[in-house]
Design a protein around this motif. Structure first.
Motif, PDB file in Angstrom:
ATOM      1  N   PHE A  45      36.354  41.167  40.422  1.00 34.63           N
ATOM      2  CA  PHE A  45      35.984  42.536  40.058  1.00 34.63           C
ATOM      3  C   PHE A  45      35.732  43.429  41.276  1.00 34.63           C
ATOM      4  O   PHE A  45      35.488  44.609  41.127  1.00 34.63           O
ATOM      5  N   GLY A  60      45.502  39.090  40.203  1.00 32.51           N
ATOM      6  CA  GLY A  60      44.114  39.252  40.638  1.00 32.51           C
ATOM      7  C   GLY A  60      43.082  38.696  39.675  1.00 32.51           C
ATOM      8  O   GLY A  60      41.895  39.003  39.779  1.00 32.51           O
ATOM      9  N   ARG A  61      43.503  37.869  38.715  1.00 29.58           N
ATOM     10  CA  ARG A  61      42.550  37.264  37.784  1.00 29.58           C
ATOM     11  C   ARG A  61      42.109  35.899  38.308  1.00 29.58           C
ATOM     12  O   ARG A  61      42.809  35.291  39.125  1.00 29.58           O
ATOM     13  N   VAL A  62      41.011  35.413  37.787  1.00 28.53           N
ATOM     14  CA  VAL A  62      40.577  34.052  38.117  1.00 28.53           C
ATOM     15  C   VAL A  62      40.650  33.188  36.865  1.00 28.53           C
ATOM     16  O   VAL A  62      40.509  33.705  35.755  1.00 28.53           O
ATOM     17  N   PRO A  63      40.877  31.860  37.075  1.00 29.17           N
ATOM     18  CA  PRO A  63      40.914  31.117  38.341  1.00 29.17           C
ATOM     19  C   PRO A  63      42.339  30.752  38.759  1.00 29.17           C
ATOM     20  O   PRO A  63      43.304  31.020  38.050  1.00 29.17           O
ATOM     21  N   GLU A  74      46.813  30.879  35.418  1.00 32.18           N
ATOM     22  CA  GLU A  74      46.833  30.981  33.955  1.00 32.18           C
ATOM     23  C   GLU A  74      46.131  29.735  33.404  1.00 32.18           C
ATOM     24  O   GLU A  74      46.615  28.609  33.532  1.00 32.18           O
ATOM     25  N   THR A  75      44.995  29.982  32.765  1.00 36.30           N
ATOM     26  CA  THR A  75      44.099  28.893  32.412  1.00 36.30           C
ATOM     27  C   THR A  75      44.705  27.920  31.390  1.00 36.30           C
ATOM     28  O   THR A  75      44.403  26.724  31.417  1.00 36.30           O
ATOM     29  N   ARG A 119      33.696  40.425  26.706  1.00 33.06           N
ATOM     30  CA  ARG A 119      33.705  41.694  27.446  1.00 33.06           C
ATOM     31  C   ARG A 119      32.960  42.806  26.712  1.00 33.06           C
ATOM     32  O   ARG A 119      32.533  43.786  27.321  1.00 33.06           O
TER      33      ARG A 119
HETATM   34  N1  LIG Z   1      45.235  35.099  31.491  1.00 28.88           N
HETATM   35  C1  LIG Z   1      44.260  34.757  32.508  1.00 28.88           C
HETATM   36  C2  LIG Z   1      42.968  35.504  32.181  1.00 28.88           C
HETATM   37  C3  LIG Z   1      41.874  35.236  33.204  1.00 28.88           C
HETATM   38  C4  LIG Z   1      40.857  36.365  33.220  1.00 28.88           C
HETATM   39  O1  LIG Z   1      40.988  37.391  32.557  1.00 28.88           O
HETATM   40  N2  LIG Z   1      39.815  36.174  34.032  1.00 28.88           N
HETATM   41  C5  LIG Z   1      38.854  37.233  34.184  1.00 28.88           C
HETATM   42  C6  LIG Z   1      37.466  36.688  34.467  1.00 28.88           C
HETATM   43  S1  LIG Z   1      36.786  35.847  33.081  1.00 28.88           S
HETATM   44  C7  LIG Z   1      39.225  38.089  35.370  1.00 28.88           C
HETATM   45  O2  LIG Z   1      39.744  37.577  36.349  1.00 28.88           O
HETATM   46  N3  LIG Z   1      38.986  39.375  35.288  1.00 28.88           N
HETATM   47  C8  LIG Z   1      39.256  40.276  36.359  1.00 28.88           C
HETATM   48  C9  LIG Z   1      39.731  41.606  35.886  1.00 28.88           C
HETATM   49  O3  LIG Z   1      39.779  41.839  34.664  1.00 28.88           O
HETATM   50  O4  LIG Z   1      40.081  42.418  36.753  1.00 28.88           O
HETATM   51  C10 LIG Z   1      44.032  33.266  32.524  1.00 28.88           C
HETATM   52  O5  LIG Z   1      44.210  32.634  31.485  1.00 28.88           O
HETATM   53  O6  LIG Z   1      43.708  32.705  33.579  1.00 28.88           O
END
Ligand SMILES: N[C@@H](CCC(=O)N[C@@H](CS)C(=O)NCC(=O)O)C(=O)O
Length: 225
Positions: A45, A60-63, A74-75, A119
């Protein structure tokens, strides 16, 4: 067995944000398989997510899970990888209907559950206020309404009991547990869950499981000082 031994010897690093539910899904899967791993803290964030992380996860998402030189994001894919790469109890059922239900629940949770339960309800009622942010009651209301549809659908599937059955622990449990853990911290979320007997029983069981209990990140407010 040869492959599993080889896999156990390569370092495992989970790059993610300690408060992320997706990060926790991967941690639960690693815990279930008995895999030792290191972590790298990445807050997705902030404005300046490190370049080396963006190369590994262009959205840019985790993990991101790194296993030796192999990186995967991609989880859903991370969970499938952990299950296939390491010894330990199977997280993807072999039986065809259970396998399909497990995948269906993962998809329901990701597509329809994450936004309202985490969220909107959790972030606005619990997490935001814990770091001094104002909550938006309208977001909570909208999130609660959408969450009820998710809970109802999951109640049907928990009643069928091919998965979420308090006996087997699958990727469906891995995905749902962190989101439910967030949702029920909000009093409205806890009250909403109480309307669904099978799902409540599942959560009472899942929340006590070591992989779930030992990966609880808490809230930032409890970690200051
Ligand atoms: N499709 C991604 C979703 C992961 C995701 O949304 N992670 C959230 C944290 S719980 C995140 O990185 N959010 C950052 C943002 O929305 O900019 C996965 O499955 O890894």
């Amino acid at each position: 067995m040869g492959d599993s031994l080889l896999n156990m010897n390569k370092p495992v690093v989970l790059r993610g944000y300690q408060f992320s539910v997706y990060n926790r899904i991967a941690r639960i899967a690693l815990h279930e398989k008995g895999v030792s791993y290191k972590t790298e803290e990445i807050d997705p964030f902030v404005e300046d997510v490190p370049e080396h992380y963006m190369r590994r996860q262009p959205f840019g998402r985790v993990p991101v899970l790194s296993h030796g030189t192999f990186d995967i994001y991609e989880t859903v894919a991370i969970g499938r990888y952990i299950d296939a790469a390491f010894d330990g109890p199977r997280l993807v059922p072999l039986e065809v209907e259970s396998l399909a239900r497990s995948a269906q629940i993962v998809s329901i949770v990701d597509s329809y559950g994450y936004r309202p339960m985490v969220r909107q309800v959790f972030a606005h009622r619990i997490f935001g206020p814990s770091i001094g942010e104002e909550s938006d009651e309208a977001e909570i209301e909208i999130g609660l309404a959408a969450s009820r549809t998710v809970l109802k659908a999951l109640e049907t599937l928990a009643t069928e009991a091919l998965v979420l059955n308090r006996q087997t622990f699958t990727l469906a449990d891995c995905h749902l547990a962190p989101m439910m853990a967030c949702f029920v911290q909000a009093p409205e979320g806890e009250a909403a869950l109480r309307n669904y007997a099978r799902l409540s029983a599942w959560w009472a069981w899942a929340s006590r499981r070591a992989s779930v209990a030992e990966t609880d990140p808490g809230l930032p407010v409890n970690q200051i000082g």
